[in-house]
Design a protein around this motif. Structure first.
Motif, PDB file in Angstrom:
ATOM      1  N   UNK A 132      13.314  -5.801   4.397  1.00  0.00           N
ATOM      2  CA  UNK A 132      12.363  -5.873   3.276  1.00  0.00           C
ATOM      3  C   UNK A 132      11.628  -4.544   3.107  1.00  0.00           C
ATOM      4  N   UNK A 133      11.402  -4.139   1.880  1.00  0.00           N
ATOM      5  CA  UNK A 133      10.702  -2.885   1.602  1.00  0.00           C
ATOM      6  C   UNK A 133       9.281  -2.925   2.162  1.00  0.00           C
ATOM      7  N   UNK A 134       8.782  -4.099   2.408  1.00  0.00           N
ATOM      8  CA  UNK A 134       7.418  -4.224   2.940  1.00  0.00           C
ATOM      9  C   UNK A 134       7.242  -3.549   4.297  1.00  0.00           C
ATOM     10  N   UNK A 135       8.335  -3.245   5.023  1.00  0.00           N
ATOM     11  CA  UNK A 135       8.178  -2.521   6.303  1.00  0.00           C
ATOM     12  C   UNK A 135       7.682  -1.098   6.066  1.00  0.00           C
ATOM     13  N   UNK A 136       7.788  -0.633   4.821  1.00  0.00           N
ATOM     14  CA  UNK A 136       7.342   0.724   4.488  1.00  0.00           C
ATOM     15  C   UNK A 136       5.944   0.725   3.876  1.00  0.00           C
ATOM     16  N   UNK A 137       5.299  -0.440   3.837  1.00  0.00           N
ATOM     17  CA  UNK A 137       3.983  -0.561   3.205  1.00  0.00           C
ATOM     18  C   UNK A 137       2.916  -0.859   4.241  1.00  0.00           C
ATOM     19  N   UNK A 138       1.723  -0.264   4.081  1.00  0.00           N
ATOM     20  CA  UNK A 138       0.618  -0.677   4.939  1.00  0.00           C
ATOM     21  C   UNK A 138       0.378  -2.175   4.706  1.00  0.00           C
ATOM     22  N   UNK A 139       0.115  -2.894   5.782  1.00  0.00           N
ATOM     23  CA  UNK A 139      -0.026  -4.351   5.709  1.00  0.00           C
ATOM     24  C   UNK A 139      -1.018  -4.792   4.632  1.00  0.00           C
ATOM     25  N   UNK A 140      -2.104  -4.035   4.466  1.00  0.00           N
ATOM     26  CA  UNK A 140      -3.130  -4.441   3.507  1.00  0.00           C
ATOM     27  C   UNK A 140      -2.655  -4.364   2.051  1.00  0.00           C
ATOM     28  N   UNK A 141      -1.508  -3.679   1.790  1.00  0.00           N
ATOM     29  CA  UNK A 141      -1.013  -3.542   0.421  1.00  0.00           C
ATOM     30  C   UNK A 141       0.201  -4.416   0.109  1.00  0.00           C
ATOM     31  N   UNK A 147       2.479  -8.469  -6.201  1.00  0.00           N
ATOM     32  CA  UNK A 147       1.928  -8.652  -7.547  1.00  0.00           C
ATOM     33  C   UNK A 147       2.498  -7.636  -8.519  1.00  0.00           C
ATOM     34  N   UNK A 148       2.642  -6.391  -8.070  1.00  0.00           N
ATOM     35  CA  UNK A 148       3.241  -5.357  -8.922  1.00  0.00           C
ATOM     36  C   UNK A 148       4.696  -5.702  -9.260  1.00  0.00           C
ATOM     37  N   UNK A 149       5.407  -6.240  -8.297  1.00  0.00           N
ATOM     38  CA  UNK A 149       6.807  -6.619  -8.513  1.00  0.00           C
ATOM     39  C   UNK A 149       6.892  -7.725  -9.561  1.00  0.00           C
ATOM     40  N   UNK A 150       6.029  -8.717  -9.458  1.00  0.00           N
ATOM     41  CA  UNK A 150       6.019  -9.795 -10.459  1.00  0.00           C
ATOM     42  C   UNK A 150       5.702  -9.238 -11.844  1.00  0.00           C
ATOM     43  N   UNK A 168       0.336   5.545  -4.595  1.00  0.00           N
ATOM     44  CA  UNK A 168       1.280   4.828  -3.739  1.00  0.00           C
ATOM     45  C   UNK A 168       0.936   5.153  -2.282  1.00  0.00           C
ATOM     46  N   UNK A 169       0.919   4.130  -1.465  1.00  0.00           N
ATOM     47  CA  UNK A 169       0.679   4.286  -0.030  1.00  0.00           C
ATOM     48  C   UNK A 169       1.898   3.774   0.705  1.00  0.00           C
ATOM     49  N   UNK A 170       2.238   4.453   1.779  1.00  0.00           N
ATOM     50  CA  UNK A 170       3.362   4.023   2.603  1.00  0.00           C
ATOM     51  C   UNK A 170       2.985   4.036   4.067  1.00  0.00           C
ATOM     52  N   UNK A 171       3.863   3.449   4.876  1.00  0.00           N
ATOM     53  CA  UNK A 171       3.623   3.377   6.322  1.00  0.00           C
ATOM     54  C   UNK A 171       4.836   3.968   7.035  1.00  0.00           C
ATOM     55  N   UNK A 172       4.569   4.976   7.841  1.00  0.00           N
ATOM     56  CA  UNK A 172       5.628   5.598   8.637  1.00  0.00           C
ATOM     57  C   UNK A 172       5.982   4.704   9.823  1.00  0.00           C
ATOM     58  N   UNK A 173       7.168   4.919  10.357  1.00  0.00           N
ATOM     59  CA  UNK A 173       7.631   4.160  11.519  1.00  0.00           C
ATOM     60  C   UNK A 173       6.654   4.311  12.707  1.00  0.00           C
TER      61      UNK A 173
END
Length: 174
Positions: A132-141, A147-150, A168-173
């Motif tokens: 899931x792309x959510x692994x690249x997102x900070x949990x709070x987003x 919501x943006x996807x919908x 845009x915010x992302x989360x590094x490994x």
């Protein structure tokens, strides 16, 4: 003019003669329908691609004959080759792009992750494909992202670059 095997073989591209001979021999022995492609070498030196489709049948005397059609598929072959070449160029550009290029499927699973994505997020491609792309997102987003996807799904846009309308915010490994 009734086509003969000798007449057909005169036009067959030299590199395809064995294939055509084998196909003729096999279908003559099996008495089965066939559908295959090969090239013709024309008198002017040009090459045509043809698809040969035939149905095996017996004439009144019981002799095996084939009734069919030969279709010129040269333009289709050229179009397919042009598409393959364009796809290869595109994939080459994606692979070396410095910007992170990530594509997801309708379930928001990552299907494309280039070297720019590897540099930005610290993951190797094999670690994220199918995830899931959510692994690249900070949990709070994550919830906001959904919501943006919908919202995007309801819009008439078929594609859009990230950060076109907001940060845009992302989360590094790491």
């Amino acid at each position: 003019m009734k086509p003969t095997v000798e007449l057909v073989l005169k036009r067959v591209h030299p590199e395809d003669k064995d294939l055509v001979r084998q196909t003729i021999q096999r279908t003559s022995q099996d008495g089965k329908d066939f559908d295959f492609e090969h090239r013709l070498l024309m008198p002017d030196g040009s090459v045509k691609h043809v698809q040969v489709v035939a149905r095996a049948d017996r004439d009144r005397s019981g002799e095996l004959e084939f009734v069919g059609a030969v279709m010129d598929v040269t333009q289709q072959k050229r179009s397919q080759e042009a598409m393959r070449a364009a796809k290869a160029r595109f994939e080459g550009i994606l692979a070396i792009a410095e910007d992170a290029i990530i594509s997801v499927d309708s379930n928001q699973n990552i299907v494309l992750f280039n070297q720019g994505g590897e540099k930005v997020f610290g993951y190797a491609e094999y670690e994220v494909i199918g995830k899931p792309v959510s692994i690249l997102l900070p949990q709070r987003f994550v919830h906001t992202h959904l919501g943006h996807i919908e919202e995007f799904a309801k819009s008439l846009d078929v594609s859009r670059s990230m950060a076109q309308r907001r940060e845009v915010f992302g989360r590094r490994k790491d």
